[in-house]
Design a protein around this motif. Structure first.
Motif, mmCIF file in Angstrom:
data_model
loop_
_atom_site.group_PDB
_atom_site.id
_atom_site.type_symbol
_atom_site.label_atom_id
_atom_site.label_comp_id
_atom_site.label_asym_id
_atom_site.label_seq_id
_atom_site.Cartn_x
_atom_site.Cartn_y
_atom_site.Cartn_z
ATOM 1 N N ARG A 85 -3.215 -0.073 -4.221
ATOM 2 C CA ARG A 85 -3.659 1.310 -4.465
ATOM 3 C C ARG A 85 -4.597 1.830 -3.384
ATOM 4 O O ARG A 85 -4.683 3.034 -3.160
ATOM 5 C CB ARG A 85 -4.344 1.391 -5.816
ATOM 6 N N ASP A 86 -5.306 0.910 -2.739
ATOM 7 C CA ASP A 86 -6.238 1.313 -1.681
ATOM 8 C C ASP A 86 -5.589 1.366 -0.311
ATOM 9 O O ASP A 86 -6.264 1.626 0.684
ATOM 10 C CB ASP A 86 -7.428 0.343 -1.644
ATOM 11 N N GLY A 87 -4.273 1.094 -0.239
ATOM 12 C CA GLY A 87 -3.557 1.137 1.035
ATOM 13 C C GLY A 87 -3.603 -0.160 1.827
ATOM 14 O O GLY A 87 -3.155 -0.195 2.971
ATOM 15 N N ASN A 88 -4.158 -1.219 1.231
ATOM 16 C CA ASN A 88 -4.223 -2.506 1.930
ATOM 17 C C ASN A 88 -2.890 -3.237 1.803
ATOM 18 O O ASN A 88 -2.238 -3.193 0.760
ATOM 19 C CB ASN A 88 -5.323 -3.386 1.324
ATOM 20 N N ASN A 89 -2.492 -3.921 2.872
ATOM 21 C CA ASN A 89 -1.270 -4.717 2.842
ATOM 22 C C ASN A 89 -1.514 -5.986 2.040
ATOM 23 O O ASN A 89 -2.528 -6.661 2.228
ATOM 24 C CB ASN A 89 -0.820 -5.083 4.259
ATOM 25 N N ARG A 90 -0.599 -6.292 1.146
ATOM 26 C CA ARG A 90 -0.685 -7.480 0.296
ATOM 27 C C ARG A 90 0.636 -8.229 0.339
ATOM 28 O O ARG A 90 1.687 -7.650 0.614
ATOM 29 C CB ARG A 90 -0.975 -7.094 -1.159
#
Length: 139
Positions: A85-90
């Motif tokens: 949701r925060d735009g971080n790649n996971r």
């Protein structure tokens, strides 16, 4: 390449069924798998493994399994990338289940009844021995 997983664990919660935009059934759930050893506090060490199943296997799991039941799965390990949701790649690692089987009866009554179904849709029947005192069977 070889990518084969066989695992046994307990469902952490009831499986969740969804439909893709193309109409395929997909089921997701998590199993708790005991490592077979304890930590320094004497507590069992448990891995929480996410699982996804598709189509007939997904429908079988959602129909016959619920939270707390033991399940045996075989399939493959897969990874997928996504943005949170925060735009971080996971990266998510999960088991893609091809087959699911019961690891034991869910109650004593079921153990006496015998004959569970399998994810392929075929019954897993427990056969009784035949008494052929008459000698009319060809074997």
């Amino acid at each position: 390449m070889l990518n084969v997983i066989a695992i046994q664990g307990r469902l952490v919660r009831d499986p969740e069924m969804r439909q893709t935009t193309t109409g395929k059934s997909v089921c997701s759930f998590t199993i708790a798998c005991d490592r077979g050893r304890k930590d320094s506090n004497g507590q069992n060490i448990v891995d929480w493994i996410p699982v996804v199943a598709w189509e007939r296997t997904a429908e079988f799991i959602c129909k016959y399994f619920q939270k707390g039941q033991m399940i045996v799965l075989d399939g493959r390990l897969q990874s997928r990338n996504y943005k949170d949701r925060d735009g971080n790649n996971r990266t998510a690692i999960e088991i893609n289940a091809n087959n699911a089987n019961f690891a034991g009866p869910k109650s004593q009554q079921d153990a006496q009844a015998g004959g569970y179904a399998s994810a392929s849709g075929e019954p897993n029947i427990q056969f009784e021995p035949i008494d052929d005192d008459e000698g009319d069977l060809p074997f």
